[in-house]
Each structure stands twice: as C-alpha cells, then as structure tokens.
Write a protein that holds these residues in place. Sequence first.
Motif, short mmCIF file in Angstrom:
data_model
loop_
_atom_site.label_atom_id
_atom_site.label_comp_id
_atom_site.label_asym_id
_atom_site.label_seq_id
_atom_site.Cartn_x
_atom_site.Cartn_y
_atom_site.Cartn_z
N PRO A 301 0.67 -1.20 0.23
CA PRO A 301 0.07 0.05 0.07
C PRO A 301 0.81 1.37 0.04
N LEU A 302 0.58 2.35 -0.78
CA LEU A 302 0.92 3.45 -0.83
C LEU A 302 0.45 4.65 -0.27
N ALA A 303 -1.01 4.44 0.07
CA ALA A 303 -1.65 5.30 0.67
C ALA A 303 -1.18 5.65 2.12
N GLU A 304 -1.42 7.02 2.49
CA GLU A 304 -0.86 7.55 3.64
C GLU A 304 -1.00 6.54 5.07
N HIS A 305 -0.13 6.48 5.56
CA HIS A 305 -0.22 5.72 6.89
C HIS A 305 1.00 6.17 8.11
N TYR A 313 -0.69 -1.11 5.64
CA TYR A 313 -1.98 -1.70 5.60
C TYR A 313 -2.54 -1.25 6.81
N GLN A 314 -2.35 -0.27 7.51
CA GLN A 314 -3.18 0.59 8.42
C GLN A 314 -3.23 2.14 7.98
N VAL A 315 -4.17 2.41 7.06
CA VAL A 315 -4.07 3.71 6.40
C VAL A 315 -5.09 4.56 7.04
N THR A 316 -4.63 6.02 7.08
CA THR A 316 -5.21 7.06 7.49
C THR A 316 -5.45 8.01 6.58
N GLY A 317 -4.99 7.94 5.29
CA GLY A 317 -5.14 8.76 4.29
C GLY A 317 -5.44 8.13 3.07
N TYR A 318 -6.62 7.98 2.62
CA TYR A 318 -6.75 6.85 1.71
C TYR A 318 -6.66 7.48 0.47
N ASP A 348 -1.65 -2.52 -3.76
CA ASP A 348 -2.53 -2.98 -2.68
C ASP A 348 -3.60 -1.84 -2.21
N TRP A 349 -4.86 -2.17 -1.87
CA TRP A 349 -5.74 -1.51 -1.65
C TRP A 349 -6.49 -2.05 -0.05
N VAL A 350 -6.78 -1.19 0.68
CA VAL A 350 -7.16 -1.86 1.97
C VAL A 350 -8.51 -1.10 2.33
N PRO A 351 -9.57 -1.58 2.00
CA PRO A 351 -10.76 -1.29 2.33
C PRO A 351 -11.51 -2.09 3.60
N PHE A 354 -9.35 0.15 9.08
CA PHE A 354 -8.39 1.29 9.55
C PHE A 354 -8.00 1.54 10.96
N PRO A 355 -7.17 2.25 11.22
CA PRO A 355 -6.40 2.40 12.59
C PRO A 355 -7.45 3.38 13.30
N LYS A 356 -7.14 3.25 14.57
CA LYS A 356 -7.69 3.89 15.57
C LYS A 356 -7.16 5.18 16.23
N ASP A 357 -6.36 5.84 15.35
CA ASP A 357 -5.72 6.92 15.51
C ASP A 357 -6.69 8.03 15.81
N GLU A 358 -6.63 8.87 16.94
CA GLU A 358 -7.69 9.81 17.08
C GLU A 358 -7.67 10.93 16.35
N TRP A 359 -6.58 11.17 15.65
CA TRP A 359 -6.52 12.50 14.53
C TRP A 359 -7.08 12.14 13.15
N ALA A 360 -7.55 10.86 13.12
CA ALA A 360 -7.70 10.37 11.49
C ALA A 360 -9.40 10.18 11.49
N LEU A 361 -9.63 8.86 11.08
CA LEU A 361 -10.92 8.44 10.78
C LEU A 361 -11.72 7.87 11.92
#
Length: 739
Positions: A301-305, A313-318, A348-351, A354-361
């Motif tokens: 995966p190249l989406a931001e993590h 594989y734990q994406v915050t910026g899809y 790789d795409w990860v739908p 997603f992680p529990k980081d409070e600043w993200a999703l």
Amino acid sequence: MTTPDGTTALTLPELSDEVLAKVASGSFYNPHEVLGQHLVDAAGVSDPITVIRTLRPFATEVSAVLSNGARASLTHLWGGIWQGFTLTGLNDYEIEARYDDGSVWTADDPYRYSPTLGELDLHLIGEGRHEKLWEVLGSRIETKRGVDADAEGTAFAVWAPHAKAVRVIGDFNGWDGTRHAMRSLGGTGVWELFIPGIGAGSNYKWEILTQHGQWVQRADPMARATEVPPLTASVIGESSYTWQDGEWMTTRAATDPHVNPMSVYEMHLGSWKPGLDYRTLADELIPYLEHTGFTHVEFMPLAEHPFGGSWGYQVTGYYAPTSRFGSPDDLRYLIDRLHQAGFGVLMDWVPGHFPKDEWALARFDGEALYEHSDPRRGEQPDWGTLVFDFGNSKVRNFLVANALYWLEEFHIDGLRVDAVASMLYLDYSRKEGEWLPNQYGGRENLEAISLLQEVNATAYRKYPGIVMIAEESTSWPGVTHATSRGGLGFGMKWNMGWMHDTLAYIAEDPMYRMYHHGEITFSFIYAFSENFMLPISHDEVVHGKGSLLNKMPGDHWQKLANLRAYLGFMWAHPGKQLLFMGQEFGQPSEWSEERGLDWWILDQPVHQQLLSLVGHLNRVYRENPALWALDNEPAGFEWIDGGSSSQNLVSFLRWDSEGNPIAVLMNFSGAPVGPYRVGLPFGGRWDELVNTDAVEYGGSGVGNYGAVEAEYVPWSGRPASVELTLPPLAALFLKPHRD
C-alpha cells in the motif's frame, strides 16, 4: 445607523446575541448567513442596501475596500464582529483591519462567495453515488467568480453529519479556525468554505465541534497530500503533471489482462533499496524489471499511513500517496515511467479496516461515522483496528470513489484488495457471542459483499483493461465470477491453498515427499474454479517464517536446487505468478521493512545464476501462450502423469488456443531419474526451453543437450513418446520444434 453622507437614519435587521456569540466563536452552523455581504431591507430606505459584516477580533478600525476604490467604514457590532453598509449593491471587496500596534491587515473575505458544491454534487453525495468524490470534497484549488472578477483560492469541504460546527485550521490562520468557520449544506452532512488567497503547499486540518460540546482536530479523509509522518496535517495539493503514457493506456483499454501474461514482482517500496524516492526509484527499478522479465510490479500500500511497521496496511489517508517518498506528482512520474517502459503497475488497496488514531478517521465527527457503531461489527480484533460501516451509503461512496481515484488519477492498472475474507464473514476471528449475525441469521456480511460487487463492477465498467485482484483466504464461492451471476466480480484471486500446500510439500526432505504427493497435485483439481494468481508474497517471508530459500530442505546447493525447481513449477502451473522481492535471487534472511534486501548475496555466483533463471523463466513464459492463454480454462491443462508419487515426479501439458503444447516434467526427488519414458502428443524434435538444473543456473548440468527426439511409440495412451533423463530437483519445459 446613518448613510455615508449622514443624511438618512437606517434601522437594520437585528441579530440575536446568541447567534452573534456563536459567529464570534466560530461555532455557528451557517456563518455565511451573518458574515459577508447581504442585500437587506432597512427602515428609512426604499431600495435594498448592502450590509457587510466581518469578524476581526482585536481590531481597532475596520473598513471594506470596494473594487472601485470606495471604502465603507465598519463599526464594531459584537465580540469582534464589525458591520457597515453601502448603497451601491453587491461588490467585490477586501477587508482592511487596523490594530493597536499600528499594523494593517488586508484580506479578501471568504464569506462573500457562493457555495463550492452544486446541487447535483450534493444530490449524488446524498445518495452515495458520487464516483468522483475527490473532486468535490477535501481541499481543491479553485477559481471562484466574484461580482465582477475571479478570485484564486482553495475550496474546502468535509462530510461530518454529527458535527455542530466545523472550522478550517491551518498554517494560513495560525491554526486558529475562529475566522474560518464552515457552513453546513443541510441534510447531506457536508460543510464547506472557500478561502481566497491560499494555495498548494499549505497545511490544514478540520476542527470539529462534537455533539458533546468538545472541539476535536482531524486530518482530512479526502486529503490528496499529507505531511511526512509522524506529522499528521493534511496538505493542499495541486497536480501539474503531464502524462506521457498515452500509448500504454490506449493499448491497455483494448487488452484483457486475464488472458494475457502476468508475472508480478511484489515490492515494499521503502525497503527494496532504502533511500530511494518515487523519482529515483524509476531509474533503479525499470532496468531491474527489464533484467528479470516481470510484466508487472505490485506495490504494497502506498496510501498514507502513520506507522511504517504496518507496511501500509493501516491507512489514515486513503486519497493521499504516502509523502515518505515524495509528492503525488512524483508518484505519477514513477508510474508513467513504468508504463512507458512497458510494465504494468498494481497496488494494494485496504478497504477492510483502518486504525484507531484519534486524529484520523476514528469517531471522526465525535461519533462512530466511518466505522460501524456496534463493536461486534465495527472492530477488527486481529489487528486492533476499526471496520468500515459498509451499510452506510456515504461510507460506501468514500470507498468506491477511492478505488476509482487510484485508477483515474494515478493510472494504476489494477488493485489487489487486501484481507477480503475479513470483510466477507461477520464472525471472522471472533468467538461465539462476539459477532452479530446478518438479517437472515447468517455469518455473511451482506453489506461488504455488496460493496465489493459495486467496486468491481464500477471499476471494470469505467476502466477497461484494469484488473481487480482478491486476497481471499477461504473457499468463498464465485470470487471471480461476474456480479450478474452473484459473484463478487473480481478478475483474479490469490490461490492461498496452492501456496500453503506447495510450500508444505517442498519443505519436506525428498526422501519423504512420496508421502505428501497430494500436496503438490491437489491444486490442479480446483485450478479452474476461479481465475487464480499464485502468490509467494511478503506474508510468507516474515514473522518467523524465514525466507523462501530457507524453507527448502538440505544444504545450500540443495536449497537452491529445490528453489529453482519450485519456481519452475510455479511458472508452469495454471495461473498468474506473484513473487515477493528478494526471492528472485534467493535472499537468505527473513524480510524486514527496517532494512534493505540482501543485495550483497549477489556477489555469490549461484545467486546471480538463480536471478538469471528467473529472468529466463519470465521470458519463456511471455513468449509462449501455452503458459498463459488458457490459464482459466480446463482446455489449457492436461496431465501426462500426476501419480508417480514413489518417484516424486509430476508431468503435464499446457496448451494454447492454437493447439500448441508445452510439456512440463518435474522431478522433486534428489537423484536423476532415467531413462524415463514420457508419453507426448507429437513425435519429432522437442526443444528444451527450460532446465532448472542447467549449469548456467547453478545446477549439476544433467540434461538432454537442448532437445529430445520423440518417436511415434505409443505410451500411456499417447501416440508418441520419448525416453529421457530427468535432472534431480529440477523442472524441464519441452516444446515441439517448428521450422
């Protein structure tokens, strides 16, 4: 109030202290209703006048400077809100504010502009059917029409339906969003604001007032660029890239990848050769792919993590390519260069989570929003992550549009969807009582199934020539069947059963393989039930599993011989191939994202020779349609002998659609076998395309001098046969000689 000439007294509509207080604090749901310019009826004046209001806390003097040069003085109304009026109708204007220290600040007024989203966009968002969601949400540099002139700036929009108020904070306002409160656009849950005068490169976040009265800060789920982790701000981005891959894209649209050669090199960008960025990687990777002969590269995966150890594989910026390796346009450059060199690009795409980081999703607007509110549906215990609410139409829209975004904006040729099984089963990794059945009492996640069908059907409809690949580890029926037939609609499925069985077989000492023969032949029973890809992926060479080389039994020579035979079998088996980086040259150590590959091992000739074999296998594979044209049809495969368990032998034919065969003879025993008679469909000369025991590949050199002569001597139900020697721990590919 009086008119500017002092001749007429005006009585303007009054605003309540409650509304003014909320506007002053940036917590009013519709600040444009108060701020900006408005035509209003005022007592004492026959025609509407234009009232201008602005928020300038701590100013001592404020004026509106009209585009014609006129000025309208504003008077302090309440809590930093200033108000004045003109009699000249609506105008373009700027706000000039003076302060106690003598400084003067002049800026355009965000609140004089119309909404940045149209009715059609809002309708599609409301229905969860906006296929280009990234073009209307997030931050987009735009030109907005004023009264007389255009203005450059950035349009901001975010979906936060539970929010009581939303503000934009960033380096352009000192991370104080009071003066940049957004307006609610009604029942869609979208908030928006156009801020003139700011552009690409500015950092920002959302500041959201929750139903519980707390302000929380969140990164933009739709951001197309981010700060470099561990920093977490979103970045206003704008692409200026000009693609040069028109020939590739035209050819791709007219090509069916499912019935064409596909040999995939899977790689983790950061640890292939540490220190490379998107642009410098192009210069290193392309010659390497040309040397090794792969047709495609697949990026993990190249989406931001935020955490590099998650491998992406734990994406915050899809919607944001990771900034660790450069800008989004730098990634476009890499993909463009790969296309121009003739290589396909998968990602790789990860739908699934997603992680529990409070600043993200997570709990984005103070409530469960992207995740399901019930932890029995909304949490993934295996990874300590959250699961998307697949039944929410707007969350589905977010994910469907995201898949399309990578295909559209980055010309990605296919997506490998991670952990599909975790999406399909409501009881995945859960004990009794820890999961919630579907409406029919079953364990199938009906909403996730529907999402996958929608993603696949839409992607194939909009982007002919792409491929959607499922990592699905169970026997779910119809993964690669059409959605019209009730299938999931993928183009390919990773054959995890093949991987598991063959690795178990090859790990056995040749002395004992006869007792495990079914593990090397079982995959042929179901080889055409789906469109398969054969993966030896990163998952097989981490977490104590060791490298592919060290899964092989015996001393170093025997390990390499077993590995050469295994790769020969993999390239001959029906299905596409995927090999994780480092295995092509026999990396001895287990992979770690914290260091580069064991490139030093290539100083040893036997590892260079293994690399040469992989290049040769790929070239033979691409040049012979019998090895790929009928991958998904039983007509493309025929046993010669699958039952020689006592000798550890396997032999079969691969056919193309023109009736041209390749005979594949596998000797998984530790000694040569011969003379050995093999039944063939034709007599005459058969050329030796591949011998993994050849000296040039580090083998012992047992072979048949480049060709064999088949006689019309019937054998095992075939009209012709040949007597030959099978090298130890080796694969032979034979092809009829055609003048």
